[in-house]
Design a protein around this motif. Structure first.
Motif, PDB file in Angstrom:
ATOM      1  N   HIS A  46       0.844  -1.203   0.000  1.00  0.00           N
ATOM      2  CA  HIS A  46       0.000   0.000   0.000  1.00  0.00           C
ATOM      3  C   HIS A  46       0.878   1.252   0.000  1.00  0.00           C
ATOM      4  CE1 HIS A  46      -4.064  -1.435   0.107  1.00  0.00           C
ATOM      5  NE2 HIS A  46      -3.841  -2.246   1.150  1.00  0.00           N
ATOM      6  N   SER A  47       1.929   1.234   0.820  1.00  0.00           N
ATOM      7  CA  SER A  47       2.845   2.384   0.871  1.00  0.00           C
ATOM      8  C   SER A  47       3.499   2.606  -0.487  1.00  0.00           C
ATOM      9  CB  SER A  47       3.924   2.168   1.931  1.00  0.00           C
ATOM     10  OG  SER A  47       3.356   2.098   3.209  1.00  0.00           O
ATOM     11  N   LYS A  48       3.948   1.507  -1.098  1.00  0.00           N
ATOM     12  CA  LYS A  48       4.587   1.609  -2.412  1.00  0.00           C
ATOM     13  C   LYS A  48       3.586   2.112  -3.447  1.00  0.00           C
ATOM     14  CE  LYS A  48       7.508  -0.893  -5.631  1.00  0.00           C
ATOM     15  NZ  LYS A  48       8.254  -2.112  -5.893  1.00  0.00           N
ATOM     16  N   CYS A  49       2.352   1.629  -3.355  1.00  0.00           N
ATOM     17  CA  CYS A  49       1.302   2.058  -4.281  1.00  0.00           C
ATOM     18  C   CYS A  49       1.046   3.560  -4.145  1.00  0.00           C
ATOM     19  CB  CYS A  49       0.019   1.278  -4.029  1.00  0.00           C
ATOM     20  SG  CYS A  49      -1.313   1.680  -5.168  1.00  0.00           S
ATOM     21  N   GLU A  50       0.952   4.046  -2.909  1.00  0.00           N
ATOM     22  CA  GLU A  50       0.751   5.482  -2.672  1.00  0.00           C
ATOM     23  C   GLU A  50       1.915   6.287  -3.233  1.00  0.00           C
ATOM     24  OE1 GLU A  50       0.110   5.983   1.507  1.00  0.00           O
ATOM     25  OE2 GLU A  50      -1.885   5.073   1.439  1.00  0.00           O
ATOM     26  N   MET A  51       3.128   5.774  -3.014  1.00  0.00           N
ATOM     27  CA  MET A  51       4.309   6.467  -3.518  1.00  0.00           C
ATOM     28  C   MET A  51       4.282   6.515  -5.051  1.00  0.00           C
ATOM     29  SD  MET A  51       8.337   5.505  -2.978  1.00  0.00           S
ATOM     30  CE  MET A  51       8.227   4.099  -4.069  1.00  0.00           C
ATOM     31  N   LEU A  52       3.920   5.396  -5.679  1.00  0.00           N
ATOM     32  CA  LEU A  52       3.848   5.353  -7.141  1.00  0.00           C
ATOM     33  C   LEU A  52       2.738   6.253  -7.675  1.00  0.00           C
ATOM     34  CD1 LEU A  52       4.469   1.550  -7.780  1.00  0.00           C
ATOM     35  CD2 LEU A  52       6.025   3.442  -8.286  1.00  0.00           C
ATOM     36  N   GLN A  53       1.621   6.316  -6.968  1.00  0.00           N
ATOM     37  CA  GLN A  53       0.534   7.198  -7.392  1.00  0.00           C
ATOM     38  C   GLN A  53       0.974   8.662  -7.314  1.00  0.00           C
ATOM     39  OE1 GLN A  53      -2.646   5.895  -4.809  1.00  0.00           O
ATOM     40  NE2 GLN A  53      -3.549   4.608  -6.411  1.00  0.00           N
ATOM     41  N   GLU A  54       1.687   9.013  -6.245  1.00  0.00           N
ATOM     42  CA  GLU A  54       2.193  10.380  -6.099  1.00  0.00           C
ATOM     43  C   GLU A  54       3.210  10.682  -7.198  1.00  0.00           C
ATOM     44  OE1 GLU A  54       2.247  14.120  -4.870  1.00  0.00           O
ATOM     45  OE2 GLU A  54       0.913  12.608  -4.033  1.00  0.00           O
ATOM     46  N   SER A  55       4.062   9.711  -7.468  1.00  0.00           N
ATOM     47  CA  SER A  55       5.056   9.872  -8.532  1.00  0.00           C
ATOM     48  C   SER A  55       4.366  10.024  -9.885  1.00  0.00           C
ATOM     49  CB  SER A  55       5.988   8.667  -8.543  1.00  0.00           C
ATOM     50  OG  SER A  55       6.922   8.768  -9.578  1.00  0.00           O
ATOM     51  N   ASN A  56       3.345   9.234 -10.127  1.00  0.00           N
ATOM     52  CA  ASN A  56       2.573   9.319 -11.364  1.00  0.00           C
ATOM     53  C   ASN A  56       1.910  10.689 -11.492  1.00  0.00           C
ATOM     54  OD1 ASN A  56       1.422   8.408 -13.773  1.00  0.00           O
ATOM     55  ND2 ASN A  56      -0.435   7.770 -12.726  1.00  0.00           N
ATOM     56  N   LYS A  57       1.364  11.169 -10.392  1.00  0.00           N
ATOM     57  CA  LYS A  57       0.725  12.491 -10.387  1.00  0.00           C
ATOM     58  C   LYS A  57       1.749  13.568 -10.743  1.00  0.00           C
ATOM     59  CE  LYS A  57      -1.865  15.517  -7.258  1.00  0.00           C
ATOM     60  NZ  LYS A  57      -2.362  15.684  -5.887  1.00  0.00           N
ATOM     61  N   GLN A  58       2.942  13.481 -10.156  1.00  0.00           N
ATOM     62  CA  GLN A  58       3.999  14.455 -10.442  1.00  0.00           C
ATOM     63  C   GLN A  58       4.440  14.352 -11.904  1.00  0.00           C
ATOM     64  OE1 GLN A  58       5.210  16.905  -8.377  1.00  0.00           O
ATOM     65  NE2 GLN A  58       6.289  17.602 -10.192  1.00  0.00           N
ATOM     66  N   LEU A  59       4.579  13.137 -12.406  1.00  0.00           N
ATOM     67  CA  LEU A  59       4.972  12.950 -13.804  1.00  0.00           C
ATOM     68  C   LEU A  59       3.910  13.503 -14.756  1.00  0.00           C
ATOM     69  CD1 LEU A  59       6.539   9.371 -13.715  1.00  0.00           C
ATOM     70  CD2 LEU A  59       7.737  11.533 -14.110  1.00  0.00           C
ATOM     71  N   SER A  60       2.650  13.322 -14.420  1.00  0.00           N
ATOM     72  CA  SER A  60       1.570  13.871 -15.250  1.00  0.00           C
ATOM     73  C   SER A  60       1.649  15.395 -15.264  1.00  0.00           C
ATOM     74  CB  SER A  60       0.204  13.433 -14.729  1.00  0.00           C
ATOM     75  OG  SER A  60       0.055  12.052 -14.860  1.00  0.00           O
ATOM     76  N   HIS A  61       1.895  15.970 -14.101  1.00  0.00           N
ATOM     77  CA  HIS A  61       2.035  17.431 -14.003  1.00  0.00           C
ATOM     78  C   HIS A  61       3.236  17.897 -14.820  1.00  0.00           C
ATOM     79  CE1 HIS A  61       3.538  21.155 -12.119  1.00  0.00           C
ATOM     80  NE2 HIS A  61       2.250  21.462 -12.097  1.00  0.00           N
ATOM     81  N   ASP A  62       4.360  17.204 -14.689  1.00  0.00           N
ATOM     82  CA  ASP A  62       5.567  17.560 -15.437  1.00  0.00           C
ATOM     83  C   ASP A  62       5.340  17.417 -16.943  1.00  0.00           C
ATOM     84  OD1 ASP A  62       6.780  18.005 -13.003  1.00  0.00           O
ATOM     85  OD2 ASP A  62       8.006  16.183 -13.044  1.00  0.00           O
TER      86      ASP A  62
END
Length: 127
Positions: A42-58
């Motif tokens: 779950h922690s890794k999933c949250e981290m990946l979702q946050e990373s995905n969100k940042q990548l989408s923004h970038d």
């Protein structure tokens, strides 16, 4: 996978109880291990979702910058073409100016010759 070793009749209820307690402890440990693993996932999933969100923004920001770059490049090319036309016009004007200066110089020279000729003839007419 849980392997059960069934106690023999000789061991009796006490052996069965110990066996069941041992198996229950193994199952509890497995459940605890699975819960820890689930928490990590779950922690890794949250981290990946946050990373995905940042990548989408970038990615969006990069696309906007690319569009701006394209517009600036197009504008630069238009201004550069205009500059080249103005340079060409300036060159042609400078060339025309030089020609006119040459013509003027020749006209002034011819005018002086004619004045000298006229003044030479007027000096002769008095003689």
């Amino acid at each position: 996978m849980i392997l059960l070793s069934v106690p023999t009749v000789e061991e009796g209820y006490e052996g069965l109880t110990q066996f069941l307690m041992s198996e229950a402890l193994k199952v509890q440990k497995q459940l605890k291990d699975k819960a820890v693993e689930i928490h990590k996932l779950h922690s890794k999933c949250e981290m990946l979702q946050e990373s995905n969100k940042q990548l989408s923004h970038d990615h969006l920001e990069l696309r906007n910058l690319q569009e701006r770059y394209s517009k600036l490049k197009e504008e630069f090319n238009l201004h550069n073409n205009e500059l080249n036309k103005i340079k060409e016009e300036n060159y042609l004007l400078a060339l025309r100016y030089a020609q006119l200066n040459e013509e003027k110089s020749m006209a002034v020279s011819r005018s002086r010759e004619l004045q000298l000729e006229v003044s030479g003839q007027s000096g002769r007419s008095f003689l």
